[in-house]
Structures are given as structure tokens and as C-alpha cells.
Design a protein around this motif. Structure first.
Motif, mmCIF file in Angstrom:
data_model
loop_
_atom_site.group_PDB
_atom_site.id
_atom_site.type_symbol
_atom_site.label_atom_id
_atom_site.label_comp_id
_atom_site.label_asym_id
_atom_site.label_seq_id
_atom_site.Cartn_x
_atom_site.Cartn_y
_atom_site.Cartn_z
ATOM 1 N N GLY A 206 0.821 -1.201 0.000
ATOM 2 C CA GLY A 206 0.000 0.000 0.000
ATOM 3 C C GLY A 206 0.854 1.249 0.000
ATOM 4 N N ARG A 207 0.225 2.343 0.416
ATOM 5 C CA ARG A 207 0.911 3.634 0.425
ATOM 6 C C ARG A 207 2.134 3.630 1.354
ATOM 7 N NH1 ARG A 207 -2.699 8.341 -0.538
ATOM 8 N NH2 ARG A 207 -3.988 7.429 1.078
ATOM 9 N N ILE A 266 -0.499 -1.166 4.454
ATOM 10 C CA ILE A 266 -1.896 -0.918 4.073
ATOM 11 C C ILE A 266 -2.680 -0.657 5.352
ATOM 12 C CG2 ILE A 266 -3.993 -2.008 3.136
ATOM 13 C CD1 ILE A 266 -2.208 -3.505 1.167
ATOM 14 N N SER A 267 -3.464 0.437 5.381
ATOM 15 C CA SER A 267 -4.109 0.819 6.636
ATOM 16 C C SER A 267 -5.312 -0.063 6.970
ATOM 17 C CB SER A 267 -4.540 2.290 6.581
ATOM 18 O OG SER A 267 -5.486 2.472 5.548
ATOM 19 N N HIS A 272 -10.820 -1.505 1.171
ATOM 20 C CA HIS A 272 -9.815 -2.545 0.962
ATOM 21 C C HIS A 272 -10.316 -3.865 1.550
ATOM 22 C CE1 HIS A 272 -5.852 -3.869 -0.281
ATOM 23 N NE2 HIS A 272 -5.774 -4.568 0.843
ATOM 24 N N ILE A 285 1.598 -5.960 8.240
ATOM 25 C CA ILE A 285 2.903 -5.361 8.533
ATOM 26 C C ILE A 285 2.681 -3.855 8.427
ATOM 27 C CG2 ILE A 285 5.362 -5.287 7.894
ATOM 28 C CD1 ILE A 285 4.439 -8.150 8.098
ATOM 29 N N ASN A 286 2.779 -3.158 9.554
ATOM 30 C CA ASN A 286 2.445 -1.736 9.521
ATOM 31 C C ASN A 286 3.171 -1.052 10.670
ATOM 32 O OD1 ASN A 286 0.948 0.833 9.758
ATOM 33 N ND2 ASN A 286 -0.440 -0.134 8.277
ATOM 34 N N GLY A 303 6.081 -2.445 12.499
ATOM 35 C CA GLY A 303 7.437 -2.072 12.113
ATOM 36 C C GLY A 303 7.471 -1.510 10.708
ATOM 37 N N PHE A 306 10.110 -1.810 5.106
ATOM 38 C CA PHE A 306 11.395 -1.905 4.398
ATOM 39 C C PHE A 306 12.402 -2.770 5.158
ATOM 40 C CE2 PHE A 306 9.383 1.672 2.386
ATOM 41 C CZ PHE A 306 9.774 1.574 1.058
ATOM 42 N N THR B 13 -19.644 3.809 -0.022
ATOM 43 C CA THR B 13 -18.927 2.575 0.338
ATOM 44 C C THR B 13 -18.397 2.604 1.776
ATOM 45 O OG1 THR B 13 -16.935 3.473 -0.686
ATOM 46 C CG2 THR B 13 -18.272 1.958 -2.007
HETATM 47 C C1 LIG Z 1 -15.532 4.489 -3.923
HETATM 48 C C2 LIG Z 1 -14.220 4.064 -3.356
HETATM 49 C C3 LIG Z 1 -13.657 2.877 -3.802
HETATM 50 C C4 LIG Z 1 -12.435 2.434 -3.279
HETATM 51 N N1 LIG Z 1 -11.914 1.260 -3.718
HETATM 52 C C5 LIG Z 1 -10.773 0.807 -3.155
HETATM 53 C C6 LIG Z 1 -10.212 -0.454 -3.542
HETATM 54 O O1 LIG Z 1 -10.717 -1.148 -4.436
HETATM 55 N N2 LIG Z 1 -9.089 -0.866 -2.915
HETATM 56 C C7 LIG Z 1 -8.469 -0.128 -1.943
HETATM 57 O O2 LIG Z 1 -7.431 -0.579 -1.424
HETATM 58 N N3 LIG Z 1 -8.954 1.063 -1.591
HETATM 59 C C8 LIG Z 1 -10.075 1.554 -2.167
HETATM 60 N N4 LIG Z 1 -10.539 2.783 -1.816
HETATM 61 C C9 LIG Z 1 -9.655 3.685 -1.032
HETATM 62 C C10 LIG Z 1 -9.643 3.444 0.452
HETATM 63 O O3 LIG Z 1 -10.648 4.228 1.039
HETATM 64 C C11 LIG Z 1 -8.259 3.875 1.041
HETATM 65 O O4 LIG Z 1 -8.023 5.209 0.690
HETATM 66 C C12 LIG Z 1 -7.094 3.041 0.534
HETATM 67 O O5 LIG Z 1 -7.384 1.664 0.698
HETATM 68 C C13 LIG Z 1 -5.838 3.401 1.328
HETATM 69 O O6 LIG Z 1 -4.745 2.711 0.830
HETATM 70 P P1 LIG Z 1 -3.507 2.406 1.791
HETATM 71 O O7 LIG Z 1 -3.947 1.596 2.941
HETATM 72 O O8 LIG Z 1 -2.413 1.862 0.925
HETATM 73 O O9 LIG Z 1 -3.037 3.865 2.221
HETATM 74 P P2 LIG Z 1 -3.127 4.600 3.632
HETATM 75 O O10 LIG Z 1 -4.502 4.572 4.163
HETATM 76 O O11 LIG Z 1 -2.453 5.899 3.462
HETATM 77 O O12 LIG Z 1 -2.279 3.686 4.584
HETATM 78 C C14 LIG Z 1 -0.899 3.517 4.496
HETATM 79 C C15 LIG Z 1 -0.470 2.700 5.679
HETATM 80 O O13 LIG Z 1 0.917 2.415 5.583
HETATM 81 C C16 LIG Z 1 1.512 2.545 6.875
HETATM 82 N N5 LIG Z 1 2.935 2.836 6.647
HETATM 83 C C17 LIG Z 1 3.477 3.975 6.196
HETATM 84 N N6 LIG Z 1 4.808 3.826 6.036
HETATM 85 C C18 LIG Z 1 5.115 2.563 6.417
HETATM 86 C C19 LIG Z 1 6.316 1.807 6.490
HETATM 87 N N7 LIG Z 1 7.482 2.321 6.112
HETATM 88 N N8 LIG Z 1 6.233 0.551 6.936
HETATM 89 C C20 LIG Z 1 5.048 0.005 7.321
HETATM 90 N N9 LIG Z 1 3.887 0.671 7.266
HETATM 91 C C21 LIG Z 1 3.911 1.937 6.815
HETATM 92 C C22 LIG Z 1 0.748 3.646 7.566
HETATM 93 O O14 LIG Z 1 0.821 3.487 8.960
HETATM 94 C C23 LIG Z 1 -0.677 3.410 7.020
HETATM 95 O O15 LIG Z 1 -1.419 2.558 7.876
HETATM 96 C C24 LIG Z 1 -11.761 3.232 -2.312
HETATM 97 C C25 LIG Z 1 -12.335 4.420 -1.886
HETATM 98 C C26 LIG Z 1 -13.549 4.834 -2.373
HETATM 99 C C27 LIG Z 1 -14.149 6.103 -1.870
#
Ligand SMILES: Cc1cc2nc3c(=O)[nH]c(=O)nc-3n(C[C@H](O)[C@H](O)[C@H](O)COP(=O)(O)OP(=O)(O)OC[C@H]3O[C@@H](n4cnc5c(N)ncnc54)[C@H](O)[C@@H]3O)c2cc1C
Ligand SMILES: Nc1ncnc2c1ncn2[C@@H]1O[C@H](COP(=O)(O)O)[C@@H](O)[C@H]1O
Lengths: 322, 256
Positions: A206-207, A266-267, A272, A285-286, A303, A306, B13
Motif C-alpha cells: 500500500g501507500r 496498508i491501513s 480494501h 505489517i504496519n 514495524g 522496508f 462505500t
Molecule cells: C468508492 C471508493 C472505492 C475504493 N476502492 C478501493 C479499492 O478497491 N481498494 C483499496 O485498497 N482502496 C479503495 N478505496 C480507497 C480506500 O478508502 C483507502 O483510501 C485506501 O485503501 C488506502 O490505501 P492504503 O492503505 O495503501 O493507504 P493509507 O490509508 O495511506 O495507509 C498507508 C499505511 O501504511 C503505513 N505505513 C506507512 N509507512 C510505512 C512503512 N514504512 N512501513 C510500514 N507501514 C507503513 C501507515 O501506517 C498506514 O497505515 C476506495 C475508496 C472509495 C471512496
């Protein structure tokens, strides 16, 4: 009750989740037949018999090498007529869904779409499926014949091969229909790339990879490769351009159902979870111990991915002797 | 050219987990309703076609009075017109397809019907193909890109399983699109203002001269899925120690 199971093929290869449809039919009835449509499919036909179909209707033709709704629907209707089956099952793949929809609407027969479970009640199919993106479960019954269901990949056990299997092969002429579709070009995934919907293990990013996305996904791919896993991603990772959309898991991506889902950085947003919430074991893993993903995870490491992901790859290599 | 986008009003959603079995069973939801996310991509596709090949893009929905809000969102994004097919009796996928097909025929001009891949409430994905069969038109599902449109023909890229296919067919046609087709654009201020004032025409099944078939798909026993028994076990220590302990646990679970 007599079942006809659609064994999907693509360029002579079976689409593996078809065996789950065959397994479901066999668990409900002794009387199970199958239809295999494609080109160069003798190995698939043989395997269909080994896995317990008593009779297999076969349409083998160059024009059937790839799925064509018009042609495959016409062939399936011929097989259904010849078999006299009461029920028609297919895997809920893109093509299986399209075929079931076309068949059902034409016959005015209901479809249990994307079923998670199936049983017989008073001689008719009853299914369980998710609505509201899996947040609610319902029982589904249908009117009409044939009774049609498409099955969520990995929700049913595949039909096992039997040592003493035997079955009849019925060669069927390709139905005489014109197709409006012309396939001009085909690009296939690289050999060895595992499909997310069929994967038993998925490692997703994820992000959390943001500080070095390229390295982050390289580390995730390496772990996936050691585990024999498919690579998934959150929408945030896809939208940021770290990886292509076909890897997206979730509400507007793919719904997956692996034995093991490892979410890295991934949060755990609800959208998701809509895609991976029914994984058997979830690992998070976060670096943030408060991340919502930990409330659905079975195991976790708080943790930096990376550091943790390469350590996992190392440990897996060692303990799996790879 | 004329493009018609089929949209449904569905729960936000983020609020899906809040829906209770009772609400789901009655269909009377207390959550915020928006345009089905996949259908926003279908609207975007319709607007791109209008920009690239000329013509007009309209939106249509089958629903109750409240669904007008979804149509206003489509207008705010840039659709030129919107139609409510007002229907409150219970219908299944085939019934929705029947009403949509009638609306397409009533329009009379349509070259390309656009739909989403599935709804986030019903989750069936059956409507696009059913609609095409009712119209007797070809259908291309999972469309990622329109390569060319004109002269009674359309060429698109589809993503099916692990493959990307370039496929040609004749128009008129029904397409269901995936997210790759384009990120939905934001409504402009001007369009929002215009959309708020438009009088949206309403048609009933009777106006369209059809009677949707009685449902053949029946749902009962609405319930929450069993909760995950997820008491998370965290592994501590150095990354190496934690990783080794985690792999051991996964081997123990027999998932490796
Ligand atoms: C209509 C709609 C449809 C959607 N469809 C989807 C979909 O199909 N799939 C989907 O995934 N999302 C979907 N979303 C988006 C969803 O709401 C979230 O925005 C998205 O899932 C967030 O992605 P993320 O967890 O990668 O990012 P973030 O929420 O930003 O989370 C990143 C995480 O990484 C952790 N992190 C940061 N750096 C590190 C590191 N170095 N090591 C370990 N951990 C770290 C942080 O603590 C955080 O928990 C949708 C949203 C909407 C409104
Ligand atoms: N009530 C409706 N009104 C208009 N379009 C709909 C309706 N229901 C479904 N659709 C369209 O069909 C697609 C697939 O929906 P479904 O088959 O119900 O999952 C949606 O993305 C919409 O484009």
C-alpha cells in the motif's frame, strides 16, 4: 438432480476454478456431466473425466479457442438440450458470469451469482451470497430451468481426481451461429504470474511503500516469489502509480479469497477490506499499531516494511528451504 | 453519436459496514446514498466519448424519486440530460434490464450504452449482459479503453482474466467499463448550478410500454457474516526475530 458443469478453457488451458464448480456439483449429486468448449482441449476433457464427470460434451473447434459469448452460449444451449440437466454451474469468472447472465435472461431463469455456498432444498438449488459488498449475507433461491449458479472462485473445494474414473465423451458440432465479435489482438500476462483471484497466497503493498515505491514493491515481489504468491495492492498504491490497476484489491478492484493475505503498509480501509476480508489468515505489517488492519488481522508485526519484508523473505527462504 | 450511461444510486462505500440486516431486507437504508462508484467510471467514459467523437451523453437510472440525486451528480459531471425510470416494485436483474432496454429504445438514438462493472449493493454484475440480450445488441464487458468508434463499429480493449484483448464489434453496443477507463472528473461549479435547476423527466414502465418480469431471483435470511475471530497476535523483537516467529506461526497454520 442432474448437473451440467461448464469447464472454461482459454487457448487449450483449463481455467482452474472450473474444477471448483465440478467439485460443488459432485458434492450435491451423483449425476454430474460437463461441457468443455475450446480448441486443443483433449487434455482438459480427459482431466474432466478423471475429476468425476460421467459424461462430457465437447465442442472442439478453432473458432472456440477463446471465449466468445455468442458461440459459447449457443454451444452450451446444445449441450444442455442433449444432457437434459436440471442445473448449470460455472465459476464466477468474467466469462462464466457473462455466459450465465445471457443464458438466464434468455430462459427467464434466475441466476445465483457469485455464490459462496450451495445446497439442495426440496430438489432445488439454494445458495448463499454476499450483498452490500460482503457486508450482508443472504440465502438465494431461483425460479426457472435450468437452475443456474456461478461460484465465487476459491469458495468451493475443487473436484479431486479419482483413480477409477470413467466417463463418456460426446463430440458435439459447433453451433452454427455468427459472432459479432472479432478479437484483433491478445496480450497475456507473463508466464508464471499468478492470478489474484486464484491465488492461495497474496502479498500486497500500500501507500506505506511511499518513501521508495520501486524498492518497496521489489521487496514485496521478492517475498511473493519465495512464497509462490500473487502480488496485490491497495488503491492508494495503484492511484499513485506504484503498480498497475490489475493488482488492485478491494471495492473497485478484485475480490480475493486466499488462504494467506499479507498486507504491507496498508491501513485497512473498509474499501480494501471489501476485497480481502474473507481471506483465511490475514497478516499485517504496519508501522502504526493503531492501523485498522490490525483489528481484522490474525498476525502482525508493528514495524517498517522496508526492514520487515526482507526479513520475512529471508526467514521464509530458510524455513521453506528455497 | 448518442451515449447513454446506466447509473444506480447505492450506499456510500464507507458506510456499507453500517447497514443492518433489517435495513438490507427492507431496502430502506439510513446510510448516505451516492452514485455507484463503478458507474462514475461509466459516466467518465461517456463524457470522453462525447469529447472524442462528438454527440451527447445522457444518464438513466431505474429507481425511486430519491435516485434523482444520482442523476443530478451525473449532470454535474457533464452529462447533457438525465432520465429517471421510476419504478418502486421489486425487480431483479432481469427486471432492471427490461426497464433499461425499454429506456434505451425510447431514447431511440443510442449508439453506445455504458454501464459499470457491478453495483456495490447488489453485487451481481448480471445487468450489463442481460440488458444487451434484451436489446439484441453485442456486449463487451470489462472495457479498459475505447480504441476507436465510427462507421457502425467499435474497437475496445478488454481485461479478462490475465489477458488484455483488443476486440471489435458493431454498434449499437453495450459496454461495461472498469476503472482503467479513466478517473471520474470532478463536477464543475457551473454544472452543479445547472444540474440543481434542471427538471429531470420521469418515465414509468407504463410510459415505456413494458411490464418488467416478476422476480425469479429471491433473497431471504439477511444476516451479518460471522465476525472474524481476530485477536491479533503481534510478534516483537528485531525484524529478524519477529519475521522468523511469524513464518513459524504461518507454517503451523498450514498456510505456507
Ligand atoms: C468508492 C471508493 C472505492 C475504493 N476502492 C478501493 C479499492 O478497491 N481498494 C483499496 O485498497 N482502496 C479503495 N478505496 C480507497 C480506500 O478508502 C483507502 O483510501 C485506501 O485503501 C488506502 O490505501 P492504503 O492503505 O495503501 O493507504 P493509507 O490509508 O495511506 O495507509 C498507508 C499505511 O501504511 C503505513 N505505513 C506507512 N509507512 C510505512 C512503512 N514504512 N512501513 C510500514 N507501514 C507503513 C501507515 O501506517 C498506514 O497505515 C476506495 C475508496 C472509495 C471512496
Ligand atoms: N437500477 C439501475 N439503474 C440503472 N443502471 C443500473 C441499475 N442497476 C444496475 N445498473 C447498471 O448495471 C451495472 C451492473 O449492475 P449489477 O449487475 O446490478 O451488479 C451497474 O454498474 C449499472 O451501470
Amino acid at each position: 438432480m442432474k448437473f451440467l458443469v461448464y469447464i472454461e478453457t482459454d487457448m487449450g488451458d483449463v481455467v482452474a476454478s472450473s474444477w471448483e464448480a465440478l467439485g460443488a456439483a459432485r458434492s450435491l449429486s451423483e449425476d454430474v456431466e460437463a461441457v468443455v468448449i475450446g480448441d486443443k482441449i483433449s487434455a482438459v476433457v480427459e482431466e474432466t473425466i478423471q475429476r468425476g464427470a460421467k459424461k462430457v460434451y465437447v465442442v472442439e473447434d478453432e473458432t472456440r479457442a477463446m471465449f466468445d459469448l455468442e458461440r459459447h452460449l449457443a454451444d452450451v444451449k446444445q449441450a444442455l438440450a442433449a444432457s437434459g440437466a436440471d442445473a448449470f454451474l460455472a465459476s464466477h469468472t468474467n466469462n462464466g458470469r457473462d455466459l450465465a447472465a445471457a443464458l438466464g435472461v434468455e430462459q427467464g431463469a434466475g441466476v445465483i451469482a457469485d455464490a459462496l455456498a450451495l445446497e439442495l432444498e426440496d430438489g432445488r438449488l439454494k445458495g448463499v451470497r454476499g450483498v452490500y459488498s460482503g457486508n450482508i449475507l443472504v440465502d438465494v433461491t431461483i425460479d426457472g430451468t435450468p437452475q443456474i449458479a456461478t461460484l465465487r472462485p476459491r469458495a468451493f473445494a475443487p473436484a479431486e481426481k479419482m483413480a477409477d474414473a470413467s466417463g463418456d465423451v460426446v463430440l458435439q458440432d459447433p453451433a452454427d451461429v455468427d459472432s459479432p465479435y472479432l478479437i484483433q489482438e491478445v496480450q497475456r500476462a507473463e508466464k508464471g504470474e499468478i492470478s489474484l483471484t486464484e491465488a492461495s497466497i497474496i502479498v500486497s503493498g500500500g501507500r506505506g511503500v511511499a518513501k521508495d515505491p520501486e524498492l518497496g514493491f521489489d521487496l514485496i515481489r521478492e517475498l511473493a516469489s519465495v512464497l509462490g504468491a500473487a502480488v496485490g495492492a491497495s488503491r492508494a498504491a495503484v492511484d499513485a502509480g506504484y503498480i498497475s490497476y490489475d493488482h488492485q484489491v478491494g471495492q473497485t478492484g478484485k475480490v480475493v479469497r486466499p488462504d494467506l493475505y499479507i498486507a504491507c503498509g496498508i491501513s485497512g480501509a473498509v474499501q480494501h477490506l471489501a476485497g480481502m476480508g474473507s481471506s483465511k489468515i490475514i497478516v499485517a505489517i504496519n508501522k502504526d499499531p493503531e492501523a485498522p488492519i490490525f483489528s481484522v488481522a490474525n498476525y502482525g508485526i508493528v514495524g517498517d516494511l522496508f526492514e520487515v519484508v526482507p526479513a520475512l523473505t529471508e526467514a521464509a527462504r530458510e524455513k521453506l528451504n528455497k | 453519436m448518442r451515449y447513454l450511461v446506466c447509473i444506480k444510486q447505492t450506499p456510500d462505500t464507507a458506510e456499507l459496514p453500517k447497514i443492518s440486516p433489517e435495513e438490507a431486507a427492507s431496502g430502506k437504508l439510513s446510510v448516505n446514498l451516492v452514485v455507484n462508484p463503478w458507474d462514475e467510471h461509466a459516466i467518465e467514459a461517456g463524457l470522453q466519448l462525447m469529447e472524442n467523437y462528438g454527440g451527447t451523453t445522457g444518464a438513466v437510472t431505474v429507481g425511486d424519486e430519491n435516485a434523482i440525486d444520482a442523476l443530478r451528480s451525473a449532470l454535474a459531471m457533464g452529462c447533457k440530460d438525465a432520465t429517471l425510470v421510476k419504478h418502486t416494485d421489486e425487480v431483479d436483474a432481469w427486471g432492471v434490464a427490461e426497464l433499461l432496454a425499454a429506456a434505451v429504445k425510447h431514447d431511440g438514438q443510442v449508439d453506445v450504452v455504458l454501464t459499470g462493472q457491478m453495483t456495490v449493493d447488489g453485487n451481481s454484475g448480471l445487468v450489463p449482459v442481460a440488458l444487451a440480450r434484451k436489446l439484441g445488441w453485442p456486449v463487451l464487458t470489462s472495457v479498459a479503453k475505447v480504441v476507436e468508434l465510427g462507421d457502425g463499429q467499435i474497437t475496445v480493449e478488454r481485461v479478462v482474466g490475465q489477458s488484455r484483448l483488443t476486440v471489435q464489434t458493431s454498434t449499437p453496443v453495450v459496454l461495461s467499463v472498469i476503472k482503467e477507463i479513466g478517473e471520474p472528473r470532478y463536477p464543475t461549479f457551473i454544472n452543479i448550478r445547472k444540474a440543481a435547476r434542471v427538471k429531470i423527466p420521469e418515465l414509468t414502465a407504463a410510459d415505456l410500454g413494458v411490464e418488467p418480469p416478476a422476480p425469479v431471483i429471491h433473497m431471504s435470511n439477511f444476516r451479518k457474516p460471522p465476525a472474524r475471530d481476530a485477536q491479533v497476535k503481534l510478534f516483537e523483537g528485531t525484524p529478524q526475530e519477529a519475521a522468523a516467529a511469524l513464518i513459524d506461526a504461518l507454517l503451523e497454520e498450514k498456510v505456507l
